[in-house]
Write a protein that holds these residues in place. Structure first.
Motif, PDB file in Angstrom:
ATOM      1  N   HIS A 260       0.823  -1.210   0.000  1.00  0.00           N
ATOM      2  CA  HIS A 260       0.000   0.000   0.000  1.00  0.00           C
ATOM      3  C   HIS A 260       0.855   1.257   0.000  1.00  0.00           C
ATOM      4  N   GLY A 261       2.038   1.163  -0.556  1.00  0.00           N
ATOM      5  CA  GLY A 261       2.917   2.312  -0.603  1.00  0.00           C
ATOM      6  C   GLY A 261       3.656   2.492   0.703  1.00  0.00           C
ATOM      7  N   GLY A 262       4.213   3.659   0.897  1.00  0.00           N
ATOM      8  CA  GLY A 262       4.962   3.938   2.109  1.00  0.00           C
ATOM      9  C   GLY A 262       6.434   3.622   1.932  1.00  0.00           C
ATOM     10  N   THR A 263       7.200   4.051   2.883  1.00  0.00           N
ATOM     11  CA  THR A 263       8.647   3.841   2.847  1.00  0.00           C
ATOM     12  C   THR A 263       9.094   3.217   4.164  1.00  0.00           C
ATOM     13  N   GLY A 264      10.310   2.757   4.150  1.00  0.00           N
ATOM     14  CA  GLY A 264      10.881   2.170   5.361  1.00  0.00           C
ATOM     15  C   GLY A 264      12.374   2.410   5.395  1.00  0.00           C
ATOM     16  N   SER A 265      12.933   2.416   6.590  1.00  0.00           N
ATOM     17  CA  SER A 265      14.364   2.648   6.733  1.00  0.00           C
ATOM     18  C   SER A 265      14.960   1.637   7.705  1.00  0.00           C
ATOM     19  N   VAL A 266      16.199   1.263   7.418  1.00  0.00           N
ATOM     20  CA  VAL A 266      16.922   0.284   8.226  1.00  0.00           C
ATOM     21  C   VAL A 266      18.298   0.860   8.535  1.00  0.00           C
ATOM     22  N   ALA A 267      18.675   0.858   9.799  1.00  0.00           N
ATOM     23  CA  ALA A 267      20.022   1.264  10.199  1.00  0.00           C
ATOM     24  C   ALA A 267      20.826   0.000  10.501  1.00  0.00           C
ATOM     25  N   VAL A 268      21.964  -0.136   9.866  1.00  0.00           N
ATOM     26  CA  VAL A 268      22.827  -1.296  10.059  1.00  0.00           C
ATOM     27  C   VAL A 268      24.091  -0.813  10.769  1.00  0.00           C
ATOM     28  N   LEU A 269      24.268  -1.273  11.996  1.00  0.00           N
ATOM     29  CA  LEU A 269      25.409  -0.866  12.809  1.00  0.00           C
ATOM     30  C   LEU A 269      26.439  -1.981  12.868  1.00  0.00           C
ATOM     31  N   SER A 270      27.706  -1.629  12.795  1.00  0.00           N
ATOM     32  CA  SER A 270      28.796  -2.585  12.988  1.00  0.00           C
ATOM     33  C   SER A 270      29.778  -1.987  13.990  1.00  0.00           C
ATOM     34  N   ALA A 343      12.827   6.843  -2.878  1.00  0.00           N
ATOM     35  CA  ALA A 343      13.333   5.631  -2.245  1.00  0.00           C
ATOM     36  C   ALA A 343      12.250   4.986  -1.396  1.00  0.00           C
ATOM     37  N   ALA A 344      11.932   3.730  -1.712  1.00  0.00           N
ATOM     38  CA  ALA A 344      11.000   2.983  -0.875  1.00  0.00           C
ATOM     39  C   ALA A 344      11.713   2.418   0.353  1.00  0.00           C
ATOM     40  N   LEU A 345      13.012   2.155   0.195  1.00  0.00           N
ATOM     41  CA  LEU A 345      13.801   1.602   1.297  1.00  0.00           C
ATOM     42  C   LEU A 345      15.074   2.411   1.460  1.00  0.00           C
ATOM     43  N   THR A 346      15.375   2.774   2.686  1.00  0.00           N
ATOM     44  CA  THR A 346      16.617   3.471   3.002  1.00  0.00           C
ATOM     45  C   THR A 346      17.443   2.601   3.942  1.00  0.00           C
ATOM     46  N   VAL A 347      18.690   2.360   3.560  1.00  0.00           N
ATOM     47  CA  VAL A 347      19.609   1.579   4.382  1.00  0.00           C
ATOM     48  C   VAL A 347      20.717   2.507   4.839  1.00  0.00           C
ATOM     49  N   ALA A 348      20.793   2.751   6.138  1.00  0.00           N
ATOM     50  CA  ALA A 348      21.821   3.623   6.702  1.00  0.00           C
ATOM     51  C   ALA A 348      22.907   2.769   7.344  1.00  0.00           C
ATOM     52  N   VAL A 349      24.144   3.127   7.092  1.00  0.00           N
ATOM     53  CA  VAL A 349      25.293   2.351   7.579  1.00  0.00           C
ATOM     54  C   VAL A 349      26.114   3.228   8.514  1.00  0.00           C
ATOM     55  N   ASP A 350      26.481   2.661   9.651  1.00  0.00           N
ATOM     56  CA  ASP A 350      27.331   3.395  10.576  1.00  0.00           C
ATOM     57  C   ASP A 350      28.141   2.414  11.408  1.00  0.00           C
ATOM     58  N   VAL A 351      29.181   2.951  12.063  1.00  0.00           N
ATOM     59  CA  VAL A 351      30.102   2.151  12.872  1.00  0.00           C
ATOM     60  C   VAL A 351      30.171   2.759  14.260  1.00  0.00           C
ATOM     61  N   VAL A 352      30.145   1.902  15.294  1.00  0.00           N
ATOM     62  CA  VAL A 352      30.242   2.375  16.673  1.00  0.00           C
ATOM     63  C   VAL A 352      31.393   1.669  17.369  1.00  0.00           C
ATOM     64  N   SER A 353      31.874   2.267  18.428  1.00  0.00           N
ATOM     65  CA  SER A 353      32.958   1.682  19.203  1.00  0.00           C
ATOM     66  C   SER A 353      32.398   0.656  20.192  1.00  0.00           C
ATOM     67  N   ALA A 360      23.788   8.190  19.853  1.00  0.00           N
ATOM     68  CA  ALA A 360      23.050   9.445  19.707  1.00  0.00           C
ATOM     69  C   ALA A 360      23.274  10.071  18.344  1.00  0.00           C
ATOM     70  N   SER A 361      24.489   9.879  17.786  1.00  0.00           N
ATOM     71  CA  SER A 361      24.803  10.519  16.502  1.00  0.00           C
ATOM     72  C   SER A 361      24.643   9.564  15.320  1.00  0.00           C
ATOM     73  N   THR A 362      24.248   8.325  15.572  1.00  0.00           N
ATOM     74  CA  THR A 362      24.071   7.381  14.471  1.00  0.00           C
ATOM     75  C   THR A 362      22.708   7.592  13.818  1.00  0.00           C
ATOM     76  N   PRO A 363      22.564   7.211  12.548  1.00  0.00           N
ATOM     77  CA  PRO A 363      21.283   7.417  11.862  1.00  0.00           C
ATOM     78  C   PRO A 363      20.133   6.705  12.572  1.00  0.00           C
ATOM     79  N   ARG A 364      19.031   7.420  12.731  1.00  0.00           N
ATOM     80  CA  ARG A 364      17.828   6.864  13.359  1.00  0.00           C
ATOM     81  C   ARG A 364      16.906   6.356  12.247  1.00  0.00           C
ATOM     82  N   ALA A 365      16.445   5.109  12.384  1.00  0.00           N
ATOM     83  CA  ALA A 365      15.636   4.497  11.342  1.00  0.00           C
ATOM     84  C   ALA A 365      14.486   3.735  11.969  1.00  0.00           C
ATOM     85  N   ASP A 366      13.612   3.183  11.105  1.00  0.00           N
ATOM     86  CA  ASP A 366      12.474   2.400  11.603  1.00  0.00           C
ATOM     87  C   ASP A 366      12.946   1.131  12.307  1.00  0.00           C
TER      88      ASP A 366
END
Length: 438
Positions: A260-270, A343-353, A360-366
């Motif tokens: 039914h449409g809409g978008t979604g986002s995923v944050a992938v942390l390593s 974009a129907a899907l957003t994939v955000a990539v970030d690295v943490v210690s 707090a500064s990493t991308p916020r996603a669904d």
């Protein structure tokens, strides 16, 4: 007994896991020992036989004739008084320490010992064996012997010296070197990796934070921007990995999947020390685009690791470039839920210690996923990241595992509590009073 078996199995697994290191040490021992002995001059060996008859009427408690204690006689033969007398009488031309290393004593029969000597030539070996034998007999038969006068007779003097063939010496040296290398390899591998806490099985990774593993695929992070650019536009996962990534996306239940449409986002942390896991986010985005899903890959403010810096550089160079259904961009903004209207899907990539994760500064996603490599992180590190995510109001929904071990038959699909419920064994109840009614 069961604990010992488990320890042996664990040790064997650790050695097999580091078999390249262990094999290298064994090979070095084999080659080094073989080369050393091959470079040594050929040694000749000559032997003399000595009979040690027991004193008259001497018997053991069982009524049998006493035997020769070879260990005791070896100490006497190589003692300082015996060897010094041999050196003075025969003029062997070697030091006392060298002579001690060249003499061996062995049992040669009933009440008979063999005194063998090595020499650089056959004549030297024969002369040394005979000199030491004569000195030994004179010492133990003398009335001044501290242990008491003992009978001894020369049965056969050293007459013919022999030398081992070079091939035999090489084979023996190789076997001894390989055995010594194996012992050193075993000790070194267990000392270095015996207490390794890194998680290698998918079940162990899932159990560490109670989050299921969504997929386990092969991954490798490029070291430069050109390699990342190639991954963006030319990555083609194997059929099995592609299916696993597709299944992982379906299980996330993002809005655009409802039809039914809409978008979604995923944050992938390593994690910063986990280099291979950094590639899982881009691989997930490229795989989604290959399925016909308009996808945006957003590179967040990654920690300053070599691979992450190269990824951000490649993302910056690819910003604004659309190829098929994939768009790559770099962002330092926390909210990546609406990076592109297309974009129907957003994939955000970030690295943490892993030591002090700050989300707090990493991308916020669904949905937030954690990417780890088998054998690269510990349970303690994952718990820190999960706790930091909870503190930032985010929940880790699943785990992507890079490069699962070939021998890992686990799936990581169930948290530990569910797995314990399935494998619960019956408990025998004792001390209960039962009542029978008729």
């Amino acid at each position: 007994m069961s604990g010992q078996a488990l320890d042996l199995k664990k040790s064997a697994t650790i050695v097999w896991r580091h078999r390249i290191v262990a094999g290298t040490i064994v090979a070095l021992g084999l080659i080094g020992n073989t080369a050393y002995f091959a470079a040594q001059p050929q040694m000749y060996t000559a032997s003399a036989l000595v009979v040690l008859p027991p004193p008259p009427n001497a018997t053991t408690a069982g009524g049998q004739t006493p035997s020769v204690n070879v260990s005791t006689q070896s100490v006497v033969v190589t003692s300082v008084p015996v060897l010094v007398a041999a050196l003075r009488s025969a003029g062997l031309g070697v030091s006392l320490a060298a002579l001690q290393h060249r003499i061996t004593v062995a049992e040669a029969g009933a009440l008979t010992i063999s005194i063998s000597a090595q020499g650089d030539t056959a004549q030297q070996a024969e002369r040394t064996a005979n000199a030491v034998t004569r000195s030994y007999i004179a010492y133990i038969t003398a009335a001044s012997n501290p242990a008491g006068q003992q009978p001894a007779e020369l049965l056969q003097p050293a007459a013919t010296a022999s030398a081992k063939p070079r091939t035999t010496r090489v084979y023996e040296a190789a076997a001894a070197g390989a055995a010594a290398g194996a012992v050193v390899a075993l000790i070194a591998v267990l000392a270095i990796w015996g207490n390794d806490r890194r998680l290698r099985k998918r079940d162990a990774i899932a159990d560490s934070i109670g989050v299921p593993v969504l997929a386990g695929v092969r991954a490798s992070s490029p070291a430069d921007a050109a390699g990342w650019t190639k991954l963006f536009w030319h990555y083609e996962p194997p059929a099995g990995d592609a299916w696993l990534l597709q299944r992982a996306l379906r299980e996330l239940g993002l809005p655009w999947q409802s039809g039914h449409g809409g978008t979604g986002s995923v944050a992938v942390l390593s994690l910063t020390p986990d280099r291979a896991a950094l590639a899982l986010g881009p691989q997930l985005a490229v795989s989604a685009a290959a399925q016909g899903i308009p996808t945006a890959l957003v590179v967040g403010p990654c920690q300053a690791t070599r691979e992450a810096t190269a990824l951000r550089a490649a993302g910056g160079a690819a910003t604004g470039r659309d190829t098929g259904n994939l768009r790559v961009m770099v962002s330092s903004h926390e909210d990546v839920s609406q990076p592109s209207a297309q974009a129907a899907l957003t994939v955000a990539v970030d690295v943490v210690s892993p030591q002090a994760p700050r989300l707090a500064s990493t991308p916020r996603a669904d949905v937030t996923l954690l990417a780890v490599t088998a054998g690269a992180v510990t349970a303690k590190q994952l718990v820190r990241v999960a706790a930091a995510a909870a503190g930032a109001g985010r929940t880790i929904a699943g785990i992507l595992v890079a490069n699962p071990e070939p021998g890992d038959q686990t799936t990581g699909r169930l948290p530990q509590l569910a797995r314990l419920d399935q494998h619960q064994t019956p408990t025998r109840m004792v001390g209960l009073v039962t009542e029978s009614r008729r």
